[in-house]
Every structure is written in C-alpha cells, then in structure tokens.
Design a protein around this motif. Sequence first.
Motif, PDB file in Angstrom:
ATOM      1  N   PHE A  72      34.253  80.671  20.806  1.00  0.00           N
ATOM      2  CA  PHE A  72      33.007  81.054  20.144  1.00  0.00           C
ATOM      3  C   PHE A  72      32.189  79.860  19.664  1.00  0.00           C
ATOM      4  CE2 PHE A  72      35.907  80.552  16.648  1.00  0.00           C
ATOM      5  CZ  PHE A  72      35.127  80.061  15.612  1.00  0.00           C
ATOM      6  N   TYR A  74      30.901  77.647  21.319  1.00  0.00           N
ATOM      7  CA  TYR A  74      29.761  77.515  22.218  1.00  0.00           C
ATOM      8  C   TYR A  74      28.566  78.337  21.733  1.00  0.00           C
ATOM      9  CZ  TYR A  74      31.957  74.875  26.028  1.00  0.00           C
ATOM     10  OH  TYR A  74      32.533  73.881  26.790  1.00  0.00           O
ATOM     11  N   LEU A  75      28.831  79.361  20.939  1.00  0.00           N
ATOM     12  CA  LEU A  75      27.766  80.234  20.449  1.00  0.00           C
ATOM     13  C   LEU A  75      27.208  79.777  19.112  1.00  0.00           C
ATOM     14  CD1 LEU A  75      29.565  83.627  21.159  1.00  0.00           C
ATOM     15  CD2 LEU A  75      28.200  82.249  22.721  1.00  0.00           C
ATOM     16  N   LEU A  76      27.908  78.891  18.424  1.00  0.00           N
ATOM     17  CA  LEU A  76      27.531  78.530  17.055  1.00  0.00           C
ATOM     18  C   LEU A  76      27.139  77.063  16.922  1.00  0.00           C
ATOM     19  CD1 LEU A  76      30.416  80.413  15.172  1.00  0.00           C
ATOM     20  CD2 LEU A  76      28.088  81.224  15.612  1.00  0.00           C
ATOM     21  N   GLY A 255      17.790  85.639  23.764  1.00  0.00           N
ATOM     22  CA  GLY A 255      19.114  86.212  23.539  1.00  0.00           C
ATOM     23  C   GLY A 255      19.506  87.278  24.538  1.00  0.00           C
ATOM     24  N   GLN A 262      26.155  87.487  31.355  1.00  0.00           N
ATOM     25  CA  GLN A 262      27.138  87.042  30.370  1.00  0.00           C
ATOM     26  C   GLN A 262      28.191  88.101  30.090  1.00  0.00           C
ATOM     27  OE1 GLN A 262      27.439  84.077  28.999  1.00  0.00           O
ATOM     28  NE2 GLN A 262      25.629  83.184  29.945  1.00  0.00           N
ATOM     29  N   SER A 381      22.524  79.018  22.121  1.00  0.00           N
ATOM     30  CA  SER A 381      23.502  79.888  21.474  1.00  0.00           C
ATOM     31  C   SER A 381      23.062  81.341  21.553  1.00  0.00           C
ATOM     32  CB  SER A 381      23.696  79.477  20.009  1.00  0.00           C
ATOM     33  OG  SER A 381      24.253  78.181  19.921  1.00  0.00           O
ATOM     34  N   LEU A 382      21.783  81.583  21.303  1.00  0.00           N
ATOM     35  CA  LEU A 382      21.270  82.946  21.389  1.00  0.00           C
ATOM     36  C   LEU A 382      21.331  83.479  22.813  1.00  0.00           C
ATOM     37  CD1 LEU A 382      18.174  82.726  19.024  1.00  0.00           C
ATOM     38  CD2 LEU A 382      20.250  84.064  18.650  1.00  0.00           C
ATOM     39  N   ASN A 384      23.597  83.075  24.864  1.00  0.00           N
ATOM     40  CA  ASN A 384      24.979  83.425  25.205  1.00  0.00           C
ATOM     41  C   ASN A 384      25.648  84.353  24.194  1.00  0.00           C
ATOM     42  OD1 ASN A 384      25.742  81.579  27.635  1.00  0.00           O
ATOM     43  ND2 ASN A 384      24.666  80.244  26.232  1.00  0.00           N
ATOM     44  N   LEU A 385      25.104  84.422  22.981  1.00  0.00           N
ATOM     45  CA  LEU A 385      25.783  85.131  21.892  1.00  0.00           C
ATOM     46  C   LEU A 385      25.998  86.615  22.155  1.00  0.00           C
ATOM     47  CD1 LEU A 385      26.946  84.855  19.008  1.00  0.00           C
ATOM     48  CD2 LEU A 385      24.657  85.336  18.140  1.00  0.00           C
ATOM     49  N   LYS A 388      28.501  87.262  24.975  1.00  0.00           N
ATOM     50  CA  LYS A 388      29.844  86.762  24.682  1.00  0.00           C
ATOM     51  C   LYS A 388      30.623  87.738  23.826  1.00  0.00           C
ATOM     52  CE  LYS A 388      33.003  83.521  24.737  1.00  0.00           C
ATOM     53  NZ  LYS A 388      33.664  83.117  25.989  1.00  0.00           N
ATOM     54  N   PHE A 389      29.985  88.279  22.800  1.00  0.00           N
ATOM     55  CA  PHE A 389      30.696  89.198  21.923  1.00  0.00           C
ATOM     56  C   PHE A 389      30.988  90.528  22.622  1.00  0.00           C
ATOM     57  CE2 PHE A 389      29.415  86.396  18.404  1.00  0.00           C
ATOM     58  CZ  PHE A 389      30.624  86.325  17.747  1.00  0.00           C
TER      59      PHE A 389
END
Length: 438
Positions: A72, A74-76, A255, A262, A381-382, A384-385, A388-389
């Motif tokens: 995570f 990578y997202l932050l 995003g 993704q 980050s946006l 991929n966020l 990713k979740f």
Amino acid sequence: MSAPTAAKAPVSYKGWSGIRRAFATPAAFTMLLLGFGSGLPFLLIASATLSTRLRDVGLDLGSIGLISLASFFYLLKFLWAPLVDRYAFPLTAFLGRRRSWLLVAQVGVAAGLFALAFTRPELGVGALVGWVLFASFAGATQDSVVDAYRIEIAPAEAQAALAATYTLGYRVGLILAGAGALYIAEFSGWKDAYLAMTALMLLPILATLFSREPAAPEAGVTRRIDFIGAFWQPFVSFFQTNGLKLGVVLLLFVGLFKFPDQVIGVMAGPFYLDSGYSKADIATVSKLYGVWTGIAGAFLGGVCVAAFGFRWMLGIAAIAVACSNIAFLLMAQHPSEIWAFYAAITADNLSQGFAGTVLVAFMSSLTNRNFTATQYALLVSLANLPGKFIGGVSGYVVEATSYSAFFLMSALTVIPTLLLLAWLWKHIRENEGGGTSS
C-alpha cells in the motif's frame, strides 16, 4: 569592442521534427533507465509475479488478495513526498536534492528484493509481508523522485516524449520482472528469480550516479521554512491554481481513469494459472509478448498526445482500457487455448501502454514545478488507490461469482470516468503545454 552575443533561440518541439527532437534528448535516455528501475520491482512486490508465486505454493485467492495490500505504500507516497521536495537526503546530499533520494530508494529496493528471495511463504507469510512493506516503501519513494526528475529535467513540450521513454524503460523492467522471473522460477526456483532481479537494480543505480541533477525551479513561490509548511503548501498550491471545484473533479478523474485495469491486476496471475497455462506460457505470452505490445502502445500514446493533445486521447484511452477487460472473457470461455491468451493480452497491453503514457503526460501538465514530487505523487497515488483497495478483495469477489462476471463488472466502471471527462472537456487546454484552464 566585441559584438553582442545573440540570444540562444529556444528549442522548438512543434511538429514531427520536434517530436523526434524530444525523443533524442539525453534526458530521454536517462528516463529509459530510471523507468526500468521503477518497473522492475513492481510485479515482484505489488502485482502479478508475487501473486503467481503465492498461488504456485498453494495459497488461496482470498489470502493472495489481502497480501497484495501490503504494497500500500505505493498508494500513500504523497504523504512523505513533501520531504523529498524540500530536503536532500542527509547521507547522500552531495548528489543533489533529487538524486540523493533516488540513490537511497534504489538501494532500498535492491535490499528488499534480496530479502524476499530467502522468504518461504509456504511456511508462513509474516516475513514476506514485512519485506514487501519495506520494498514497497522504497519503491514508492523511488517512483516519486523519478516522476519529479522527469518533469524538472525538460520543458513541458518534451514531456510526452519523456513519458514514452520512461514507459519504455518501465515496461522493459516489467518484462524482466514478469517473463524473466517466471522463466527462472520455472527452471531454477523463486529464490534465484528474486536474486537475479536484485542484480538488475544495478542499472538504475548507475544511471542515478551518472545523470545530472535538474536545475532548481525559478523563484516565484515563497516557501514556508518550517516543517509543517513543507506538507501543506503543495496541496494548497494545487487548489489555488485550479480552484476548489475543478481541483476536486481533476482528482476524481485521475483516481478513476485506470480503475478497470487496476482492479483486475491482482487476479491476473492466478487467473492464468487457473485457466490451465503453465508458468512458461504465462512468461512468454503475458510477460514477454504482452509487455512489448504495451511498449508499442506507450509510444503510440506519446506520439498521439504530442500531435493531437489531451482531450480525445484521454477519452480513447479510458474506453480502450475498459474494453480490454472484456477481452479476458475469451480466455474464460476458451481455457488453455493459446490463441485466446494472445488475443486478450494484445488488447490489454496495447490499451494499458497507450493509456499509461496519456495519463502520465496529462498529470505532468497539472503539477507546479515548485512542488513537483508532492503534487505528482498525489496524482499517481489517486490513479492507483481505488483499484488497489478493490483489488485487495477481488479474490473474494471471484470466488463468490466467477472470473467472467468479475471482468464484465470491472469494464462497466469506466462510465463515471467518461462522465467526469465530459465535464472537464472545456477546461482541458490543447496548447503545447497541456494542462487545464480554471
């Protein structure tokens, strides 16, 4: 008295000759190597190669999806990017603000991959998760600095070319981390595969040592000298430039842009294995042929953005990514048939490469060069966020429905993206610098 020296004419990047000139700059070659360093660890710690390794040793799909969340960081990365923007890393400060962080991050990635080579996930995933956390932090930091370096090392007019060469290097890294690692794992085991990938990190490390440091941004922004100011100024600047309403819509659009792609990333490796393909098949079709197809898409995206601007390219890219997910239905309906594998991978990687370059160039145009690492890290980050979740629970979705239903549902998620693009249409400038108008 000597004659006055004539001012040096600015370099033009207009037209096809300008596009060729942009691709021929030394910065383009540097971005090729730095992109390679960013792409190499991603599959090994955050995506298909890691999930294939875990499936290969017998882990269930639900656990694989949850373990993928360990990457995570990578997202932050926008959370610590202000430090990268403001300060040089103390121990390597002699290299300059950008390269000091870049070298430390690349060494950290190499150390993480080396440690992952000796983990045994079949005996317990605790150590593997810990080293994935470490490697993803280093990899995310590396990505933040590389993105900032790319934007600062050349003018806005050359960014589409640099995005394409960066993507080329990134995709070559994916080839080696995908096809290369799978071939080695097939014939020599996962430990040797990860050790070989560790050795390849020497290439971007050498590129960092021999590249030049970007020039400092021109004066024009008064920076707060306190620690807190380093964090809030980049975000305030973004909304001051775009306004609150446009700024929020831009962030939502970024995003959701690659959400269809993704969301299926974690399940790709297990899907290939469950469809009856060997690791060698996956390496050849998905990680070798597919990545070269992605490279072709990336260069097509770079040329199209340079020639035609952002508006139509963003729309075409978003639709292409969504439609490529439907192509996986061929594999679901024709398991073990190699033609279906090639057809799906062609559609998926061509659209991914095209969309990736278009999005990178568009996000680059939105950043303020006084806060490059922070603002670009926020946008990446946006991007991929959300996927990713959702990807973290995708294994449970597949087990509750089917792969076919999962691919179809993921394709439909392009609808909100297209609605946002329709609203943004009149705000996207089609001049050579790109960007938006408030």
